[in-house]
Design a protein around this motif. Structure first.
Motif, PDB file in Angstrom:
ATOM      1  N   LEU B  15      31.367  30.163  50.834  1.00  0.00           N
ATOM      2  CA  LEU B  15      32.236  29.379  49.944  1.00  0.00           C
ATOM      3  C   LEU B  15      31.464  28.749  48.791  1.00  0.00           C
ATOM      4  O   LEU B  15      31.902  28.777  47.646  1.00  0.00           O
ATOM      5  CB  LEU B  15      32.925  28.256  50.735  1.00  0.00           C
ATOM      6  N   SER B  34      39.185  42.300  50.545  1.00  0.00           N
ATOM      7  CA  SER B  34      39.649  41.842  49.243  1.00  0.00           C
ATOM      8  C   SER B  34      38.834  40.641  48.754  1.00  0.00           C
ATOM      9  O   SER B  34      39.181  39.492  49.022  1.00  0.00           O
ATOM     10  CB  SER B  34      41.130  41.464  49.332  1.00  0.00           C
ATOM     11  N   PRO B  35      37.741  40.912  48.019  1.00  0.00           N
ATOM     12  CA  PRO B  35      36.910  39.806  47.505  1.00  0.00           C
ATOM     13  C   PRO B  35      37.703  38.842  46.633  1.00  0.00           C
ATOM     14  O   PRO B  35      37.446  37.633  46.638  1.00  0.00           O
ATOM     15  CB  PRO B  35      35.843  40.529  46.668  1.00  0.00           C
ATOM     16  N   LYS B  36      38.679  39.350  45.911  1.00  0.00           N
ATOM     17  CA  LYS B  36      39.420  38.475  45.000  1.00  0.00           C
ATOM     18  C   LYS B  36      40.219  37.424  45.777  1.00  0.00           C
ATOM     19  O   LYS B  36      40.372  36.292  45.329  1.00  0.00           O
ATOM     20  CB  LYS B  36      40.353  39.309  44.121  1.00  0.00           C
ATOM     21  N   ARG B  37      40.722  37.824  46.938  1.00  0.00           N
ATOM     22  CA  ARG B  37      41.457  36.870  47.767  1.00  0.00           C
ATOM     23  C   ARG B  37      40.523  35.783  48.304  1.00  0.00           C
ATOM     24  O   ARG B  37      40.866  34.604  48.310  1.00  0.00           O
ATOM     25  CB  ARG B  37      42.159  37.607  48.910  1.00  0.00           C
ATOM     26  N   PHE B  38      39.317  36.200  48.725  1.00  0.00           N
ATOM     27  CA  PHE B  38      38.357  35.192  49.195  1.00  0.00           C
ATOM     28  C   PHE B  38      37.959  34.248  48.063  1.00  0.00           C
ATOM     29  O   PHE B  38      37.765  33.049  48.270  1.00  0.00           O
ATOM     30  CB  PHE B  38      37.106  35.862  49.786  1.00  0.00           C
ATOM     31  N   VAL B  40      39.710  33.023  45.843  1.00  0.00           N
ATOM     32  CA  VAL B  40      40.679  31.931  45.657  1.00  0.00           C
ATOM     33  C   VAL B  40      40.183  30.675  46.391  1.00  0.00           C
ATOM     34  O   VAL B  40      40.229  29.568  45.858  1.00  0.00           O
ATOM     35  CB  VAL B  40      42.084  32.322  46.179  1.00  0.00           C
ATOM     36  N   TYR B  41      39.665  30.872  47.619  1.00  0.00           N
ATOM     37  CA  TYR B  41      39.159  29.725  48.378  1.00  0.00           C
ATOM     38  C   TYR B  41      37.909  29.147  47.713  1.00  0.00           C
ATOM     39  O   TYR B  41      37.748  27.929  47.608  1.00  0.00           O
ATOM     40  CB  TYR B  41      38.872  30.127  49.833  1.00  0.00           C
ATOM     41  N   ASN B  44      39.128  27.203  44.785  1.00  0.00           N
ATOM     42  CA  ASN B  44      39.818  25.970  45.195  1.00  0.00           C
ATOM     43  C   ASN B  44      38.829  24.867  45.545  1.00  0.00           C
ATOM     44  O   ASN B  44      38.997  23.715  45.147  1.00  0.00           O
ATOM     45  CB  ASN B  44      40.692  26.227  46.430  1.00  0.00           C
ATOM     46  N   VAL B  45      37.798  25.217  46.309  1.00  0.00           N
ATOM     47  CA  VAL B  45      36.832  24.217  46.768  1.00  0.00           C
ATOM     48  C   VAL B  45      36.095  23.620  45.575  1.00  0.00           C
ATOM     49  O   VAL B  45      36.070  22.399  45.392  1.00  0.00           O
ATOM     50  CB  VAL B  45      35.823  24.846  47.763  1.00  0.00           C
ATOM     51  N   GLY B  48      38.560  21.951  42.956  1.00  0.00           N
ATOM     52  CA  GLY B  48      39.160  20.736  43.519  1.00  0.00           C
ATOM     53  C   GLY B  48      38.195  19.564  43.488  1.00  0.00           C
ATOM     54  O   GLY B  48      38.545  18.458  43.065  1.00  0.00           O
TER      55      GLY B  48
END
Lengths: 306, 269
Positions: B15, B34-38, B40-41, B44-45, B48
């Motif tokens: 992360l 799917s690297p693109k989906r990971f 997102v996290y 976000n971290v 944020g």
């Protein structure tokens, strides 16, 4: 035009306001931007919800305003940092802080997420997804038992918005959540926006998700706005951003859920790019109007069948 | 099958380190990774936490501009992520980080402005306490006044700067208007305090910071006065004392030797 319940219902809800029960009406996530407006104008909303961690300072304006607002409205407490889905012991200090907040503010509902946010000592400030495996199921269930025992009350578990799946998962999300509720006796918070976001991202049918969900355990609904992106293969990838109005498609899913659930505490969550109060209040009014209209329609139908 | 502990360790490590590849087994609806989906996290971290810092340090952000601030904050987030879910505690180390952040070295006052903003946040969330009124101290026999130890309000913070940090901070918050700053005018010591509803930041007179710091360390009024006089011959005890009481800086006092003033109960007027 703002919608209003009739006087008889109002009396019932006034009683609940006094004893702290969260009524089957719409509520709003409490934001510092709106403290003054709320205290000065006493808006007609069913309840307010706060993120527990924002009220874990020792004192100051957040506590002053929450104390005043709690004296006038029922409250729902929503935790975002307990990390129930982490493969490590719960933070006992954090659990104790939650217990003290509950003792101080007497919320009618307490909820947390099916997610993790802490690993070792690092707090990631995001709701990270969990694999749906037997090992995870046992871990989460133990944690929820510990939470309910320590707090001396039932908690509601919220379904997640997910952006990916784990290859090792062996349960469907719904079976996983239903089994947690069965093992722990926890209630459920149905986040209808999360249902839509996860369903698009995972290519599930969101209507079927709601139909198959263990609705008997649902005690609260969340509604929020999302953002649209694309994944590696150009498929839609929805992000749970809480930074805009509730989408039309989520409103229709909400209506579908209300037909099955009846009126139920329903929260508008708007946590980023927070709008002026009237725009937020209009979202809450719309949720309440849907509940009342649906309820009336169902009662007419029941009368005809009888 | 992948064990849960390994899964979360791998997920957590990746992360905060974008040079690591996406952990295996994180897939889209077709079962393909799917690297693109990971990402997102990952996003976000970092975003944020960066936004949490931006909200807590608005003047620093306004001084350096949003793009610079976000790059600086991102470096801090990755090197010093939070260790508590209570985010209002996050950023205590940010002023020190800014002081050591090479690209910001041309703005030597920036860490002090960050220090004022951090003190403001701490004062905002500090424990409530009832400040002493002037009358509460009138009961002390005049020959004993020099021996009293004072308990400071839990929200009180002192920020010392070799630069006009308070002036610069004021120009860059709310409806402040940036203007020219006379860097030859000397440093500013700042008293940050929330004795009632609102946090207030005040300029401290010469020797004032030494006086309050000495009181905070449990010294008597006489000892603190000597510290202050040693720092500045201009130190005016009665003016400082009146200003501090007016600001609500004290919540209790004691005439007993050796007692830690922070432990004292507020005296009843």
């Amino acid at each position: 035009m703002a919608f209003r319940f009739d006087d008889q219902q109002r009396d019932v809800f006034d009683g609940q306001r006094r004893d702290g029960t969260v009524p089957p009406r719409s509520g709003v996530g409490l934001k510092p931007e709106h403290y003054r407006t709320i205290v000065e104008s006493n808006p007609d909303v069913g309840f307010f919800e706060v993120h527990a961690e924002n009220y874990m300072g020792a004192g100051g304006p957040p506590h002053r305003y929450l104390t005043e607002i709690r004296s006038r409205y029922p409250l729902s407490l929503h935790g975002v940092g307990l990390s129930i889905g982490a493969d490590q012991p719960l933070d006992r200090d954090h659990l104790e802080r939650l217990r003290q907040l509950i003792e101080r503010y007497q919320p009618g509902l307490f909820s947390e997420h099916l997610a993790w946010s802490t690993h070792d000592a690092t707090f990631f400030d995001d709701l990270l997804p969990v694999p749906y495996t037997a090992e995870m199921l046992a871990r989460v269930s133990d944690h929820i038992n510990e939470v309910q025992e320590t707090l001396g009350q039932q908690m509601l578990l919220e379904n997640p918005s997910t952006y990916l799946a784990f290859a090792e998962s062996t349960y469907s999300e719904i079976d996983f959540i239903a089994e947690i509720a069965r093992r722990t006796g926890c209630g459920l918070l149905l986040d209808v926006n999360n249902v839509h976001v996860a369903s698009i991202n995972q290519q599930w049918d969101p209507v079927r998700y709601i139909d198959e969900y263990p609705l008997a355990h649902v005690q609260e609904i969340h509604l929020a706005g999302y953002t649209r992106e694309e994944d590696d293969k150009g498929r839609p990838l929805l992000i749970d951003t809480h930074d805009r109005p509730v989408d039309e498609i989520v409103w229709s899913l909400f209506e579908h859920a209300i037909v099955k659930l009846g009126p139920i505490p329903t929260l508008i969550e708007w946590d980023a790019k927070v709008p002026a109060w009237p725009e937020l209040k209009a979202e809450a009014d719309r949720a309440e109007a849907i509940m009342v209209a649906t309820d009336a329609k169902e009662q007419r139908r029941a009368a005809i069948v009888r | 099958m992948q064990r849960l502990s390994d899964r979360q360790r791998g997920f957590a490590t990746a992360l905060l380190d974008p040079t690591l590849s996406t952990p295996p087994g994180l897939v889209g609806p077709d079962g393909d990774e799917s690297p693109k989906r990971f990402s997102v996290y990952r996003n976000n971290v970092v975003v944020g936490l960066t936004e949490a810092l931006q909200a807590a340090f608005p003047a620093v952000c306004r001084i350096v501009g949003e793009a610079f601030f976000r790059a600086m904050a991102r470096t801090y987030v990755v090197s010093e992520p939070p260790t508590s879910p209570i985010l209002l505690d996050y950023g205590a180390g940010f002023p020190d980080f800014v002081a050591g952040f090479e690209p910001a070295a041309s703005l030597p006052y920036l860490p002090d402005v960050a220090g004022i903003e951090r003190a403001w946040t701490e004062a905002y969330h500090a424990r409530e306490a009832v400040a002493l009124e002037h009358t509460a101290l009138a009961a002390i026999p005049s020959d004993r006044v020099a021996d009293i130890r004072l308990a400071l309000h839990p929200s009180l913070r002192v920020v010392r700067s070799q630069f006009p940090a308070l002036t610069i901070w004021r120009m860059n918050v709310d409806d402040g208007v940036p203007g020219s700053v006379d860097f030859g005018s000397g440093g500013e010591d700042v008293l940050v305090l929330r004795s009632a509803a609102e946090v207030e930041a005040r300029l401290m007179p010469p020797g004032g910071a030494e006086f309050v710091t000495a009181l905070a360390n449990g010294q008597t009024a006489a000892e603190a006065t000597r510290s202050a006089m040693g720092a500045s011959a201009l130190f005016d005890l009665s003016a400082n004392f009146a200003a501090l009481i007016g600001a609500g800086a004290f919540v209790g006092y004691s005439l007993v030797d050796g007692m830690n003033p922070r432990e004292m109960k507020a005296a009843r007027a």
